[in-house]
Design a protein around this motif. Structure first.
Motif, PDB file in Angstrom:
ATOM      1  N   HIS A 133       0.859  -1.187   0.000  1.00  0.00           N
ATOM      2  CA  HIS A 133       0.000   0.000   0.000  1.00  0.00           C
ATOM      3  C   HIS A 133       0.890   1.229   0.000  1.00  0.00           C
ATOM      4  O   HIS A 133       2.040   1.183   0.424  1.00  0.00           O
ATOM      5  CB  HIS A 133      -0.888   0.037   1.256  1.00  0.00           C
ATOM      6  CG  HIS A 133      -1.863  -1.076   1.324  1.00  0.00           C
ATOM      7  ND1 HIS A 133      -2.967  -1.173   0.509  1.00  0.00           N
ATOM      8  CD2 HIS A 133      -1.916  -2.167   2.118  1.00  0.00           C
ATOM      9  CE1 HIS A 133      -3.652  -2.256   0.793  1.00  0.00           C
ATOM     10  NE2 HIS A 133      -3.026  -2.882   1.770  1.00  0.00           N
ATOM     11  N   ILE A 134       0.342   2.332  -0.475  1.00  0.00           N
ATOM     12  CA  ILE A 134       1.067   3.591  -0.452  1.00  0.00           C
ATOM     13  C   ILE A 134       0.086   4.709  -0.084  1.00  0.00           C
ATOM     14  O   ILE A 134      -1.070   4.671  -0.481  1.00  0.00           O
ATOM     15  CB  ILE A 134       1.749   3.873  -1.812  1.00  0.00           C
ATOM     16  CG1 ILE A 134       2.718   5.048  -1.700  1.00  0.00           C
ATOM     17  CG2 ILE A 134       0.725   4.083  -2.904  1.00  0.00           C
ATOM     18  CD1 ILE A 134       3.644   5.190  -2.896  1.00  0.00           C
ATOM     19  N   ASN A 135       0.560   5.636   0.714  1.00  0.00           N
ATOM     20  CA  ASN A 135      -0.208   6.847   1.009  1.00  0.00           C
ATOM     21  C   ASN A 135       0.301   7.941   0.085  1.00  0.00           C
ATOM     22  O   ASN A 135       1.344   8.535   0.317  1.00  0.00           O
ATOM     23  CB  ASN A 135      -0.048   7.263   2.473  1.00  0.00           C
ATOM     24  CG  ASN A 135      -0.907   6.451   3.388  1.00  0.00           C
ATOM     25  OD1 ASN A 135      -1.999   6.039   3.013  1.00  0.00           O
ATOM     26  ND2 ASN A 135      -0.438   6.202   4.597  1.00  0.00           N
ATOM     27  N   ALA A 136      -0.426   8.179  -0.973  1.00  0.00           N
ATOM     28  CA  ALA A 136      -0.081   9.209  -1.947  1.00  0.00           C
ATOM     29  C   ALA A 136      -0.926  10.449  -1.662  1.00  0.00           C
ATOM     30  O   ALA A 136      -1.911  10.377  -0.934  1.00  0.00           O
ATOM     31  CB  ALA A 136      -0.347   8.686  -3.360  1.00  0.00           C
ATOM     32  N   PRO A 137      -0.556  11.588  -2.243  1.00  0.00           N
ATOM     33  CA  PRO A 137      -1.344  12.810  -2.013  1.00  0.00           C
ATOM     34  C   PRO A 137      -2.827  12.641  -2.351  1.00  0.00           C
ATOM     35  O   PRO A 137      -3.679  13.224  -1.704  1.00  0.00           O
ATOM     36  CB  PRO A 137      -0.676  13.847  -2.924  1.00  0.00           C
ATOM     37  CG  PRO A 137       0.722  13.367  -3.063  1.00  0.00           C
ATOM     38  CD  PRO A 137       0.636  11.857  -3.039  1.00  0.00           C
ATOM     39  N   GLU A 138      -3.129  11.823  -3.350  1.00  0.00           N
ATOM     40  CA  GLU A 138      -4.533  11.627  -3.740  1.00  0.00           C
ATOM     41  C   GLU A 138      -5.239  10.575  -2.874  1.00  0.00           C
ATOM     42  O   GLU A 138      -6.422  10.313  -3.047  1.00  0.00           O
ATOM     43  CB  GLU A 138      -4.649  11.260  -5.229  1.00  0.00           C
ATOM     44  CG  GLU A 138      -3.928   9.995  -5.643  1.00  0.00           C
ATOM     45  CD  GLU A 138      -2.439  10.179  -5.936  1.00  0.00           C
ATOM     46  OE1 GLU A 138      -1.819   9.200  -6.361  1.00  0.00           O
ATOM     47  OE2 GLU A 138      -1.893  11.275  -5.732  1.00  0.00           O
ATOM     48  N   GLY A 139      -4.518   9.944  -1.957  1.00  0.00           N
ATOM     49  CA  GLY A 139      -5.129   8.973  -1.044  1.00  0.00           C
ATOM     50  C   GLY A 139      -4.371   7.669  -1.012  1.00  0.00           C
ATOM     51  O   GLY A 139      -3.411   7.452  -1.748  1.00  0.00           O
ATOM     52  N   ARG A 140      -4.816   6.778  -0.155  1.00  0.00           N
ATOM     53  CA  ARG A 140      -4.181   5.475   0.020  1.00  0.00           C
ATOM     54  C   ARG A 140      -4.617   4.540  -1.097  1.00  0.00           C
ATOM     55  O   ARG A 140      -5.787   4.503  -1.469  1.00  0.00           O
ATOM     56  CB  ARG A 140      -4.565   4.897   1.373  1.00  0.00           C
ATOM     57  CG  ARG A 140      -3.871   3.607   1.701  1.00  0.00           C
ATOM     58  CD  ARG A 140      -4.278   3.116   3.091  1.00  0.00           C
ATOM     59  NE  ARG A 140      -3.711   1.822   3.342  1.00  0.00           N
ATOM     60  CZ  ARG A 140      -2.732   1.600   4.200  1.00  0.00           C
ATOM     61  NH1 ARG A 140      -2.245   2.577   4.902  1.00  0.00           N
ATOM     62  NH2 ARG A 140      -2.261   0.389   4.367  1.00  0.00           N
ATOM     63  N   SER A 141      -3.654   3.773  -1.617  1.00  0.00           N
ATOM     64  CA  SER A 141      -3.991   2.808  -2.658  1.00  0.00           C
ATOM     65  C   SER A 141      -3.017   1.638  -2.611  1.00  0.00           C
ATOM     66  O   SER A 141      -1.952   1.724  -2.005  1.00  0.00           O
ATOM     67  CB  SER A 141      -3.966   3.471  -4.032  1.00  0.00           C
ATOM     68  OG  SER A 141      -2.667   3.944  -4.317  1.00  0.00           O
ATOM     69  N   SER A 142      -3.414   0.562  -3.255  1.00  0.00           N
ATOM     70  CA  SER A 142      -2.544  -0.591  -3.411  1.00  0.00           C
ATOM     71  C   SER A 142      -1.762  -0.404  -4.700  1.00  0.00           C
ATOM     72  O   SER A 142      -2.317   0.039  -5.707  1.00  0.00           O
ATOM     73  CB  SER A 142      -3.366  -1.874  -3.487  1.00  0.00           C
ATOM     74  OG  SER A 142      -4.094  -2.044  -2.302  1.00  0.00           O
ATOM     75  N   ILE A 143      -0.477  -0.736  -4.666  1.00  0.00           N
ATOM     76  CA  ILE A 143       0.357  -0.510  -5.842  1.00  0.00           C
ATOM     77  C   ILE A 143       1.236  -1.720  -6.126  1.00  0.00           C
ATOM     78  O   ILE A 143       1.438  -2.586  -5.282  1.00  0.00           O
ATOM     79  CB  ILE A 143       1.237   0.751  -5.703  1.00  0.00           C
ATOM     80  CG1 ILE A 143       2.221   0.594  -4.533  1.00  0.00           C
ATOM     81  CG2 ILE A 143       0.388   1.994  -5.530  1.00  0.00           C
ATOM     82  CD1 ILE A 143       3.316   1.642  -4.525  1.00  0.00           C
TER      83      ILE A 143
END
Length: 149
Positions: A133-143
């Protein structure tokens, strides 16, 4: 339970009966349980209450199918049991059907007298085609970091 791997079939039976009492009796009074989003319950009653809420609100009428258990004995009095699972019938907050899910369940059991009891468990969702998972500026997502080709 006479054998530690029985926990998998008993979990499936309790879940598919929406029986939070039966499900909670798989756990020691002071058991630890971490669910798929990291909620952490520290005793049998918290496990029961949380699953009772789930059966009435999130998973009414859902069905879980547990895979074949994998067993690792830890001496004579401890065991780790893991199994994949497949869930259908979850509902969204608005009551609409939600998609199917898969995951892996880990149970840690202890032999007490002539039976086995779960002392800790962790449930993990499997998210296809991802590594973390990653916490990106646009929100948390699976990558997925590697190329998919």
């Amino acid at each position: 339970m006479k054998a530690p791997e029985e926990v998998v079939a008993r979990w499936q039976d309790a879940w598919n009966s929406a029986d939070a009492d039966a499900l909670s009796l798989l756990f020691a009074e002071d058991a630890e349980f971490v669910n798929v989003v990291g909620l952490w319950w520290h005793d049998r009653e918290s496990i029961r209450v949380s699953h009772e809420f789930g059966f009435t609100t999130i998973f009414p009428g859902s069905t879980i199918t547990m895979g074949k258990p994998r067993l690792r004995m830890l001496g004579d009095a401890g065991a780790v049991v893991q199994a994949r699972w497949h869930l259908v019938g979850q509902v969204a907050p608005d009551g609409a059907p939600a998609g199917e899910r898969e995951g892996i369940f880990t149970f840690v059991l202890e032999r007490r007298a002539e039976s086995w009891i779960t002392v800790a468990a962790q449930n993990t969702d499997v998210v296809p085609n991802t590594q973390t998972h990653i916490n990106a500026p646009e929100g948390r997502s699976s990558i997925y970091y590697r190329s998919l080709d």
